[in-house]
Design a protein around this motif. Structure first.
Motif, PDB file in Angstrom:
ATOM      1  N   TYR A   1       0.846  -1.195   0.000  1.00  0.00           N
ATOM      2  CA  TYR A   1       0.000   0.000   0.000  1.00  0.00           C
ATOM      3  C   TYR A   1       0.882   1.247   0.000  1.00  0.00           C
ATOM      4  CZ  TYR A   1      -3.847   3.132   1.156  1.00  0.00           C
ATOM      5  OH  TYR A   1      -4.787   4.134   1.131  1.00  0.00           O
ATOM      6  N   THR A   2       0.534   2.219  -0.854  1.00  0.00           N
ATOM      7  CA  THR A   2       1.448   3.340  -1.093  1.00  0.00           C
ATOM      8  C   THR A   2       1.087   4.639  -0.371  1.00  0.00           C
ATOM      9  OG1 THR A   2       0.180   3.882  -3.082  1.00  0.00           O
ATOM     10  CG2 THR A   2       2.142   2.491  -3.359  1.00  0.00           C
ATOM     11  N   ARG A   3      -0.148   4.789   0.052  1.00  0.00           N
ATOM     12  CA  ARG A   3      -0.575   6.077   0.624  1.00  0.00           C
ATOM     13  C   ARG A   3      -0.409   6.088   2.145  1.00  0.00           C
ATOM     14  NH1 ARG A   3      -6.326   6.384  -1.673  1.00  0.00           N
ATOM     15  NH2 ARG A   3      -6.441   8.302  -0.459  1.00  0.00           N
ATOM     16  N   MET A   4       0.808   5.794   2.575  1.00  0.00           N
ATOM     17  CA  MET A   4       1.065   5.684   4.006  1.00  0.00           C
ATOM     18  C   MET A   4       0.931   7.019   4.740  1.00  0.00           C
ATOM     19  SD  MET A   4       1.326   2.709   5.094  1.00  0.00           S
ATOM     20  CE  MET A   4       1.779   3.276   6.720  1.00  0.00           C
ATOM     21  N   ASN A   5       1.118   8.133   4.030  1.00  0.00           N
ATOM     22  CA  ASN A   5       0.963   9.418   4.716  1.00  0.00           C
ATOM     23  C   ASN A   5      -0.473   9.609   5.210  1.00  0.00           C
ATOM     24  OD1 ASN A   5      -0.091   9.725   2.152  1.00  0.00           O
ATOM     25  ND2 ASN A   5       0.844  11.726   1.774  1.00  0.00           N
ATOM     26  N   SER A   6      -1.435   9.107   4.458  1.00  0.00           N
ATOM     27  CA  SER A   6      -2.832   9.196   4.888  1.00  0.00           C
ATOM     28  C   SER A   6      -3.102   8.260   6.068  1.00  0.00           C
ATOM     29  CB  SER A   6      -3.775   8.866   3.731  1.00  0.00           C
ATOM     30  OG  SER A   6      -3.759   9.885   2.758  1.00  0.00           O
ATOM     31  N   ILE A   7      -2.532   7.061   6.039  1.00  0.00           N
ATOM     32  CA  ILE A   7      -2.711   6.123   7.149  1.00  0.00           C
ATOM     33  C   ILE A   7      -2.084   6.692   8.420  1.00  0.00           C
ATOM     34  CG2 ILE A   7      -2.242   3.798   7.997  1.00  0.00           C
ATOM     35  CD1 ILE A   7      -4.218   3.906   5.672  1.00  0.00           C
ATOM     36  N   ASP A   8      -0.884   7.245   8.295  1.00  0.00           N
ATOM     37  CA  ASP A   8      -0.222   7.849   9.457  1.00  0.00           C
ATOM     38  C   ASP A   8      -1.059   8.985  10.038  1.00  0.00           C
ATOM     39  OD1 ASP A   8       1.937   6.133   9.248  1.00  0.00           O
ATOM     40  OD2 ASP A   8       3.143   7.532   8.057  1.00  0.00           O
ATOM     41  N   ALA A   9      -1.651   9.785   9.156  1.00  0.00           N
ATOM     42  CA  ALA A   9      -2.491  10.897   9.621  1.00  0.00           C
ATOM     43  C   ALA A   9      -3.724  10.383  10.357  1.00  0.00           C
ATOM     44  CB  ALA A   9      -2.906  11.766   8.434  1.00  0.00           C
ATOM     45  N   LEU A  10      -4.358   9.344   9.820  1.00  0.00           N
ATOM     46  CA  LEU A  10      -5.535   8.770  10.469  1.00  0.00           C
ATOM     47  C   LEU A  10      -5.185   8.138  11.807  1.00  0.00           C
ATOM     48  CD1 LEU A  10      -7.461   7.126   7.486  1.00  0.00           C
ATOM     49  CD2 LEU A  10      -8.173   9.104   8.847  1.00  0.00           C
ATOM     50  N   MET A  11      -4.045   7.446  11.860  1.00  0.00           N
ATOM     51  CA  MET A  11      -3.617   6.839  13.116  1.00  0.00           C
ATOM     52  C   MET A  11      -3.408   7.895  14.188  1.00  0.00           C
ATOM     53  SD  MET A  11      -0.982   3.839  11.880  1.00  0.00           S
ATOM     54  CE  MET A  11      -0.478   3.518  13.559  1.00  0.00           C
ATOM     55  N   ALA A  12      -2.779   9.009  13.814  1.00  0.00           N
ATOM     56  CA  ALA A  12      -2.537  10.090  14.772  1.00  0.00           C
ATOM     57  C   ALA A  12      -3.847  10.694  15.261  1.00  0.00           C
ATOM     58  CB  ALA A  12      -1.661  11.166  14.131  1.00  0.00           C
ATOM     59  N   LEU A  13      -4.813  10.878  14.343  1.00  0.00           N
ATOM     60  CA  LEU A  13      -6.121  11.418  14.727  1.00  0.00           C
ATOM     61  C   LEU A  13      -6.859  10.474  15.672  1.00  0.00           C
ATOM     62  CD1 LEU A  13      -7.473  12.889  11.361  1.00  0.00           C
ATOM     63  CD2 LEU A  13      -6.732  14.170  13.377  1.00  0.00           C
ATOM     64  N   CYS A  14      -6.832   9.185  15.351  1.00  0.00           N
ATOM     65  CA  CYS A  14      -7.533   8.196  16.184  1.00  0.00           C
ATOM     66  C   CYS A  14      -6.936   8.135  17.588  1.00  0.00           C
ATOM     67  CB  CYS A  14      -7.464   6.813  15.536  1.00  0.00           C
ATOM     68  SG  CYS A  14      -8.460   6.650  14.031  1.00  0.00           S
TER      69      CYS A  14
END
Length: 298
Positions: free
Chosen positions: A278-291
């Protein structure tokens, strides 16, 4: 040349087994969809679908074509994501699966933070049980899923962002409600009710308590934690809920007590599940931080 639109249309028909519904989902006319698929079948020399006025069936050769089409579309989406990966996180639509024992307690806390920090984010939510979401991630139907561990996710990556314990909920004044903690032995005597089979929270709770499955439910199988709380209020039994659900399920119910489960924790771990490439790790990192921020503040 075969086009990605033709492959998308074919996959849409496979999902609905209905040309009109597939066309509506693709926002095109039924005749345009039929023309595109007829051309695809001619190009391949393979009949993908059997269709008449009453039903649509996938042929054996068509099943193979559709499997490969699905793989191609996953790669096309990932290729597109690579080009967009340098953009601001969450600037491209992302679909997130969430299990029912997390969604109603996490999402209301996350969305206000999301709208403040990423006002242009486009988040699509799919609420399903763990096994369905894991399969959807594997097939490329969703970008990621928020699950509770342990749960088998072979071939996928799990990114942990939260740990929590279980709390026993009973009516105030019931036996053990004057305690700060409750043991598994005491829990076994409390007429415990858990979610029905298929919900991983039931397995996690039984594992944490080291209790056999027959200890719980007593002929009643609920599909939501809210239903279990209503049954507790109705004096039918007691239940276990995760820490993130305490605020929503017990603080507004003055008749209930919530007692920490006195067993080694954490009783469940919350993770994002993604495909290895999966390539869009910046979005996953952002969601993890928000959660994480949402749960820390709840």
């Amino acid at each position: 040349m075969i086009s990605t639109k033709q492959l998308l249309y074919a996959l849409a028909v496979e999902k609905t087994l209905h040309f009109k519904k597939a066309a509506e989902n693709c926002h095109i006319s039924q005749s345009a969809l039929s023309t595109a698929l007829n051309e695809l079948e001619k190009q391949l020399g393979v009949q993908i679908f059997e269709r008449d006025n009453k039903k649509v069936l996938v042929t054996p050769q068509g099943a193979d074509v559709l499997q490969r089409a699905r793989s191609i579309m996953v790669q096309v989406n990932e290729l597109q994501a690579i080009a967009e990966n340098q953009q601001q996180p969450l600037s491209y639509p992302i679909t997130v699966g969430v299990i029912p024992t997390i969604a109603p307690f996490l999402l209301p806390e996350v969305f206000p933070l999301l709208s403040t920090q990423y006002p242009h984010a486009r988040l699509n939510i799919v609420e399903e049980q763990s096994h369905v979401l894991v399969d959807m991630v594997r097939r490329g139907e969703i970008d990621t899923a928020i699950l509770a561990m342990p749960f088998p996710c072979d071939g996928l990556l799990t990114l942990e962002f939260w740990q929590e314990d279980f709390y026993w909920v009973a009516l105030k004044g019931d036996k053990y409600t004057d305690q700060q903690e409750i043991s598994s032995n005491e829990l076994a005597q409390s007429h415990l009710m858990l979610l029905k089979e298929g919900h991983c929270l039931k397995d996690h709770a039984l594992t944490a308590c080291k209790l056999p499955a027959q200890t719980a439910n007593h002929g009643f199988g609920a599909t939501s934690l809210n239903t279990l709380i209503q049954m507790v209020k109705g004096r039918i039994g007691t239940t276990l809920i995760p820490q993130m659900a305490l605020k929503q399920l017990t603080q507004q119910n003055q008749s209930l007590s919530a007692i920490h489960l006195q067993e080694p924790g954490p009783h469940r771990r919350i993770v994002f599940v993604i495909r290895p490439n999966y390539t869009r790790m910046n979005s996953i990192d952002a969601l993890m931080a928000l959660c994480k921020k949402a749960l820390e503040g709840s």
